[in-house]
Write an enzyme that holds these catalytic residues in place. Sequence first.
Site, mmCIF file in Angstrom:
data_model
loop_
_atom_site.group_PDB
_atom_site.id
_atom_site.type_symbol
_atom_site.label_atom_id
_atom_site.label_comp_id
_atom_site.label_asym_id
_atom_site.label_seq_id
_atom_site.Cartn_x
_atom_site.Cartn_y
_atom_site.Cartn_z
ATOM 1 N N CYS A 175 0.723 -1.288 -0.033
ATOM 2 C CA CYS A 175 -0.072 0.078 0.111
ATOM 3 C C CYS A 175 0.657 1.390 0.141
ATOM 4 O O CYS A 175 0.767 2.000 -0.892
ATOM 5 C CB CYS A 175 -1.037 -0.137 1.047
HETATM 6 N N1 NAP Z 1 -4.176 -3.542 5.617
HETATM 7 C C1 NAP Z 1 -3.892 -3.250 4.371
HETATM 8 O O1 NAP Z 1 -4.086 -1.858 4.126
HETATM 9 C C2 NAP Z 1 -3.049 -3.771 3.416
HETATM 10 C C3 NAP Z 1 -2.549 -3.340 2.253
HETATM 11 C C4 NAP Z 1 -1.959 -3.944 1.228
HETATM 12 C C5 NAP Z 1 -1.365 -5.026 1.569
HETATM 13 N N2 NAP Z 1 -1.900 -5.667 2.676
HETATM 14 C C6 NAP Z 1 -1.342 -7.275 2.761
HETATM 15 O O2 NAP Z 1 -2.616 -8.098 2.824
HETATM 16 C C7 NAP Z 1 -2.396 -8.998 3.641
HETATM 17 C C8 NAP Z 1 -3.706 -9.041 4.316
HETATM 18 O O3 NAP Z 1 -3.728 -7.883 5.359
HETATM 19 P P1 NAP Z 1 -4.852 -7.445 6.310
HETATM 20 O O4 NAP Z 1 -4.558 -6.213 6.865
HETATM 21 O O5 NAP Z 1 -6.165 -7.574 5.340
HETATM 22 O O6 NAP Z 1 -4.786 -8.547 7.417
HETATM 23 P P2 NAP Z 1 -5.565 -8.918 8.609
HETATM 24 O O7 NAP Z 1 -6.849 -7.994 8.829
HETATM 25 O O8 NAP Z 1 -4.601 -8.787 9.583
HETATM 26 O O9 NAP Z 1 -6.138 -10.356 8.536
HETATM 27 C C9 NAP Z 1 -5.217 -11.627 8.326
HETATM 28 C C10 NAP Z 1 -5.888 -12.609 7.764
HETATM 29 O O10 NAP Z 1 -5.113 -13.694 7.665
HETATM 30 C C11 NAP Z 1 -5.579 -14.682 8.451
HETATM 31 N N3 NAP Z 1 -4.626 -15.448 9.312
HETATM 32 C C12 NAP Z 1 -3.576 -14.725 10.019
HETATM 33 N N4 NAP Z 1 -2.719 -15.759 10.459
HETATM 34 C C13 NAP Z 1 -3.072 -16.743 9.686
HETATM 35 C C14 NAP Z 1 -2.228 -18.468 9.819
HETATM 36 N N5 NAP Z 1 -1.424 -18.597 10.447
HETATM 37 N N6 NAP Z 1 -2.889 -19.201 8.881
HETATM 38 C C15 NAP Z 1 -4.082 -18.907 8.315
HETATM 39 N N7 NAP Z 1 -4.550 -17.796 8.292
HETATM 40 C C16 NAP Z 1 -3.899 -16.832 9.065
HETATM 41 C C17 NAP Z 1 -6.628 -14.233 9.522
HETATM 42 O O11 NAP Z 1 -7.713 -15.142 9.346
HETATM 43 P P3 NAP Z 1 -8.396 -15.730 10.614
HETATM 44 O O12 NAP Z 1 -8.000 -15.074 12.052
HETATM 45 O O13 NAP Z 1 -9.880 -15.678 10.294
HETATM 46 O O14 NAP Z 1 -7.779 -17.230 10.648
HETATM 47 C C18 NAP Z 1 -7.098 -12.877 8.594
HETATM 48 O O15 NAP Z 1 -8.139 -13.436 7.766
HETATM 49 C C19 NAP Z 1 -1.054 -9.034 4.353
HETATM 50 O O16 NAP Z 1 -0.126 -9.983 3.844
HETATM 51 C C20 NAP Z 1 -0.903 -7.527 4.213
HETATM 52 O O17 NAP Z 1 0.592 -7.148 4.422
HETATM 53 C C21 NAP Z 1 -2.522 -5.183 3.812
#
Ligand code: NAP
Length: 342
Positions: free
Chosen positions: A152
């Site tokens: 991002c």
């Molecule tokens: N937030 C942003 O603005 C943004 C922008 C660009 C890219 N990203 C990237 O996109 C990805 C998701 O980001 P997010 O911020 O949306 O994440 P998040 O809200 O913190 O959610 C993480 C997700 O991963 C799952 N998870 C966590 N550990 C896991 C494991 N060991 N095995 C299986 N599932 C697991 C969780 O599922 P459960 O708890 O339901 O199992 C949850 O659905 C990350 O790699 C992040 O770096 C984020």
Amino acid sequence: VSKKISIGILGATSYTGIELVRLLARHPGVSISFISSRSNPNERYSKIFPEIKGIFDATLIAPEDTYTETVDCVFSCLPHAVSAELLLPFIEKGTRVIDLSADFRIKDPHIYEQWYKHKHPAVDLLKKSVYGLPEHYRKQIAGAQILANPGCYVTSVILPLIPLFKKAGAVIEWVIADSKSGVSGAGRTLKMTNSFCEAHDNFSAYAVGHSHRHTPEMEQELSLAAKKPVTLTFSPHLLPINRGILSTLYIKTALSTAECQAIIAAEYANEPFVRVREAGDLPDIHDVAYTNYCDMAFTGGSDGCPVIAVSTLDNLVKGASGQAVQNMNIMFGFGETTGLLR
Ligand SMILES: NC(=O)c1ccc[n+]([C@@H]2O[C@H](COP(=O)([O-])OP(=O)(O)OC[C@H]3O[C@@H](n4cnc5c(N)ncnc54)[C@H](OP(=O)(O)O)[C@@H]3O)[C@@H](O)[C@H]2O)c1
């Protein structure tokens, strides 16, 4: 294309996951076949996100139960390391994947290991992955099997800089990227620094200088544009708002502000999601929140002041799920803006 493609989402309970579901549920060419969650398998999605009731609903399945599913495309909204592991079985059976994590973004496995403190599980696949910045890799994206969706902060920083480094890398002495992000940038997973009392009514810097994990990704893409190694200073900050990133880029260069502005305006003239403003007409986060646009403008450049670019986007849309849908549109031959204009 007339037939709908089927897709699956790993980590659908994340912030990027719900944003993806919101976008894909009203995309005319897509049918969502499965959504997964490690901690909430067998739960109705609308129980976790009541806002989606009546628009889309399904029962979440455990990640290991997704492997018997056959779909056209799998999106991963998982944290790095877990993401590549869980995508591998799909990649092996030829499914096209769009990874929102950093796992396939960094081409050099040593740099990946150094910054992410994790040995990459499929080094050979890094050569095959395509960096999903449509404005600069559209042709490669169309044929990608493994699509690495950009970070991002990275998107907000490199969109204004790549054209400058391509055209005039030799006359750019240094860049300082001073970025601010809303709290959703850190995800939905609980962390003390992101709790209401810590983040609300506060403003803080973190991982400043050359220590945030998005730094090597920025340097990789700017070096490719400049055709020589580029380093930069990157200082992120936590803004007490839900969503949005604003990056202020200080660029020490022999180019004038007007020249930079002209290069960028020409480069992005036909881009559907990059809006270049007149010099000095600086965009703010409200202009892009909940949209797939990245807005930018140039200023500064006189009285000893470096040229300054200000760019802004929504971290969950152009910074993540919107850009992922833009990439999917290119990969599967849909109109690039399908499902993304609101
Ligand atoms: N937030 C942003 O603005 C943004 C922008 C660009 C890219 N990203 C990237 O996109 C990805 C998701 O980001 P997010 O911020 O949306 O994440 P998040 O809200 O913190 O959610 C993480 C997700 O991963 C799952 N998870 C966590 N550990 C896991 C494991 N060991 N095995 C299986 N599932 C697991 C969780 O599922 P459960 O708890 O339901 O199992 C949850 O659905 C990350 O790699 C992040 O770096 C984020």
